[in-house]
Write a protein that holds these residues in place. Structure first.
Motif, PDB file in Angstrom:
ATOM      1  N   GLU A  31       0.833  -1.208   0.000  1.00  0.00           N
ATOM      2  CA  GLU A  31       0.000   0.000   0.000  1.00  0.00           C
ATOM      3  C   GLU A  31       0.867   1.257   0.000  1.00  0.00           C
ATOM      4  O   GLU A  31       0.610   2.196  -0.750  1.00  0.00           O
ATOM      5  N   GLU A  36      -1.712   3.625  -2.601  1.00  0.00           N
ATOM      6  CA  GLU A  36      -3.143   3.338  -2.744  1.00  0.00           C
ATOM      7  C   GLU A  36      -3.881   3.648  -1.456  1.00  0.00           C
ATOM      8  O   GLU A  36      -3.363   3.429  -0.367  1.00  0.00           O
ATOM      9  N   SER A  38      -6.573   2.017  -0.742  1.00  0.00           N
ATOM     10  CA  SER A  38      -6.923   0.673  -0.287  1.00  0.00           C
ATOM     11  C   SER A  38      -6.430  -0.345  -1.305  1.00  0.00           C
ATOM     12  O   SER A  38      -6.191  -0.014  -2.471  1.00  0.00           O
ATOM     13  N   LEU A  39      -6.294  -1.564  -0.860  1.00  0.00           N
ATOM     14  CA  LEU A  39      -5.890  -2.630  -1.772  1.00  0.00           C
ATOM     15  C   LEU A  39      -7.007  -2.970  -2.751  1.00  0.00           C
ATOM     16  O   LEU A  39      -6.747  -3.553  -3.800  1.00  0.00           O
TER      17      LEU A  39
END
Length: 107
Positions: A31, A36, A38-39
């Motif tokens: 991450e 990001e 979120s994944l």
């Protein structure tokens, strides 16, 4: 040999097999590396086919490190991944999938 029930994927680097898996620490590292929120965003990119070579490299590095490999992204850029870029992308997708689901039992 990698154990899919443990979320592992076998990655062959320079002729040597490694078990890769996305541990919680590896996921957090991933991450941070990809920036990001979120994944799920990363999963969506792989599902839509909109992933980049950077995504593949980051996933493989995180998975390999989760499996005990002590290399860095720079090391992975210099070594041959068995099967080339297409196999590397497939392995990265498998790592993501196995981090969040159990494999299908053999028929």
């Amino acid at each position: 040999m990698a154990n899919p029930w443990a979320g592992e994927v076998e990655v062959v680097l320079g002729g040597k097999p490694w078990a890769a898996k996305l541990t919680l620490g590896a996921l957090a590292e991933l991450e941070a590396e990809l920036g990001e929120a979120s994944l799920l965003d990363l999963v969506a990119r792989f599902e839509s086919g909109a992933f980049s070579a950077r995504d593949v490299l980051a996933l493989l590095v995180a998975g390999l490190r989760g499996g005990g490999w002590e290399g860095r992204a720079e090391d992975l850029r210099k070594v041959e991944i068995a099967g080339g870029p297409l196999v590397a992308a497939r392995l990265a997708a498998q790592l993501l999938a196995r981090a969040f689901t159990l494999p299908e039992p053999p028929s």
